[in-house]
Design an enzyme around this catalytic site. Structure first.
Site: not given
Ligand code: F6R
Length: 606
Positions: A2, A74, A100, A479
């Site tokens: 967010c 989000w 948030n 990765e």
């Protein structure tokens, strides 16, 4: 994750809020909304989906006023929907809030708020109702008291921006465990969860600390601590330039950031490589006081931690381990005053990493962090910090930050090898010279971008990809695999090459691409033989390696030979080619690379 913006000043708030929200898009979101005070009342427009959806609604219902708050959400509590989007307001629309974080006890608070009717499934909505319940008199003192009373009841993490219909010129900001900055302007002030939202407007900011509450109007900013005492804070100067937060001609931030690597690595080296006081500056001239080093991080930062731990484990008489921050906290690790915790984080705000840091500090460990975002929570709470100076990393998939985390570890490791007499001064100088070559070797790889693009395009139809390697190469395989998952949505898994035979090889057939990373001399033949086993089961083979020999060419369907360098530094170079490989697969598949689904740039909830 967010994002929050807030504005109070003399200008129209709506365009400033929308501009700030656009700058926060990179963090990942599924809905957005703004609340603007018209002078009489608070008006709210919000929408599921991207900012364009919100803008469409606003084009039919422009919000006029010079005070406002905005949010990109989000979803955590409640699916993405218009109703669950922020801002949320109390039933009488006196209080509007964006948030948030997570309010852990929102259900029990909801039960207590018997007079309120709730419209959304969110934890945030209870905050607006709760403040409203405590707000009994239209004075600013009473409003502040109401905010304090509400946060006293709330358990969890929160950065909040609050406006009240009785005060058309006042913005309130609250911070606990989620970042919030106040941008200081002339006759206008801003708040944001991330400085990229406000660098178009100001370079001066206050960084709020946990428990602080700020009362802001166009001319004044008053910051109070958790006991309502006025605090005086130093202005923080933002030195990121606006261009570095723009795409600059590249299709995606990810590609731009991949191509920035020679420069940012060079910048990092010019500050740190030949600095004789490097260890002194981080208060680490000796390791005599330590028996244990843990290196913690999440995701990509954890992969950097693995590399760091492998290299530091050569130090005599000290136990070194890399740990996922999300696991570390719950594993009851042995931590005492003889422990050094090295914390790696691009954002400096990752909830699990921050929690690991706090746990270690409680147990009197020393904390050294390797961080990008200056002034972030992790940087502020660490005893010492190495800043990687990557500039803003906007793409959700981390590239330049990873390379710089690894560079910071290389410089740290070489210095510690020297003071702990693992290497001679001569060898140290030789390693320094090698490190100095890295920016130009990265450029060499980037100049061959087209080779990798062509290879990547051959594999667009692969649905499953294995990445394998041994030792340091295994960490790079992890990765590389993570990058592919994140942006190309391909099922991809990294294995230590020797583990293949213990199960996963059962999956190999002609539908699988196996990416082999081979940079460590002592394991060339071993990894190659694992790749041969995959080839004989009809797997497709792509090898990234330092070895330019016929054996590799016979096994590989495709290979990419990276420039020669001391082998401890070669994994970093191999990774650059895997960044491009993932990028071009995602591009070929037509995805929105900078904003991968379900992902957030900075994960500020557990
Ligand atoms: C991967 C990625 C994430 C982050 C992780 C930690 O491309 O971006 O895996 O590395 O969420 O984030 P920071 O480094 O901000 O703590």
């Amino acid at each position: 994750m967010c994002g929050i913006v807030g504005y109070v000043g003399l200008n129209e708030a709506e365009p400033i809020l929308l501009d700030g929200l656009a700058k926060l898009e990179y963090r990942g979101y599924d809905s957005a909304g703004i609340a603007v005070h018209s002078g009489q009342k608070i008006n709210i427009v919000k929408s599921k989906g991207k900012l364009a959806e919100l803008q469409k609604k606003l084009s039919q219902n422009e919000l006029k006023g010079t005070l406002g708050i905005g949010h990109t959400r989000w979803a955590t509590h409640g699916a993405p929907s218009d109703i669950n989007s922020h801002p949320h307001a109390s039933n009488n629309c006196k209080i509007a809030v964006v948030h948030n974080g997570i309010i852990e006890n929102y259900l029990s608070i909801k039960e207590e708020l018997t007079e309120s009717s709730f419209t959304s499934d969110t934890d945030t909505e209870v905050i607006a109702h709760l403040i409203n319940k405590f707000y009994t008199k239209a004075t600013i003192e009473n409003l502040l008291d109401a905010v304090y009373a509400a946060i006293d009841k709330m358990r969890g993490t929160y950065a909040l921006a609050i406006i009240c219909s009785d005060f058309p010129d006042k913005l309130i900001a609250v911070k606990k465990d989620n970042p919030l900055v106040i941008g200081v302007g002339k006759n206008e002030n801003f708040i944001a969860s991330d400085i990229t939202a406000i660098i178009n407007y100001t370079r001066d900011a206050y960084l709020l600390d946990d428990g602080e509450v700020a009362l802001i109007d166009a001319k004044n900013i008053k910051i109070f601590d958790k006991d309502k005492t006025l605090v005086s804070k130093k202005i923080f100067k933002i030195d990121w330039d606006i261009e570095s937060a723009e795409k600059g001609g590249y299709d995606f931030f990810m590609l731009k950031e991949i191509f920035e690597q020679p420069k940012v690595i060079n910048d990092f080296l010019s500050i740190n490589l030949y600095d004789e006081n490097f260890l002194h500056k981080i208060n680490l001239e000796t390791l005599e006081n330590f028996t244990r080093i843990y290196i913690v991080g999440c995701g990509t930062a954890y992969h950097a931690s693995l590399i760091g731990a492998r290299l530091l484990s050569k130090l005599p008489n000290i136990f070194v381990s890399a740990e996922m921050a999300s696991e570390f906290r719950y594993n009851e690790p042995l931590i005492d005053e003889k422990t050094l915790l090295i914390v790696i984080s691009q954002s400096g705000e990752t909830a699990d990493t921050l929690a690991a840091l706090r746990m270690a500090k409680e147990k009197n460990a020393r904390v050294l962090s390797i961080v990008n975002v200056v002034g972030s929570s992790i940087a502020r709470e660490s005893d010492n910090v190495i800043y990687i100076t990557a500039g803003p990393e906007i793409s959700v998939a981390s590239t330049k930050a990873f390379s710089l985390q690894v560079m910071a570890l290389y410089v740290l490791v070489c210095n510690l090898y020297k003071v702990c007499k693992v290497i001679s001064t001569e060898k140290f100088l030789q390693l320094q010279n090698e490190l100095q070559r890295i920016p130009s070797l990265v450029t060499e790889i980037l100049d061959r971008e087209n080779e990798i693009k062509i290879m990547a395009e051959k594999y667009l139809s692969c649905k499953n990809v294995f990445y394998i390697g041994r030792g340091l190469d295994y960490f790079i395989a992890r990765e590389g695999s993570l990058k592919l998952k994140e942006i190309a949505y391909l099922y991809s898994q990294a294995y230590a090459a020797g583990e293949l035979k213990h199960g996963p090889i059962a999956l190999i057939d002609d539908s699988i691409l196996i990416v082999g990373v081979i940079t460590q001399k002592n394991i060339v033949e071993k990894t190659l033989s694992n790749l041969k086993e995959c080839k004989s089961r009809h797997g497709k083979i792509f090898i990234v390696t330092t070895e330019n020999n016929s054996d590799i060419k016979n096994v590989a369907d495709d290979s990419f030979i990276i420039p020669q360098i001391s082998q401890i530094f070669a994994p970093l170079l191999a990774n650059i080619s895997l960044q491009l490989f993932a990028y071009y697969i995602a591009k070929g598949l037509g995805y929105d690379i900078d904003k991968p689904r379900n992902l957030a740039k900075s994960v500020t909830v557990e």
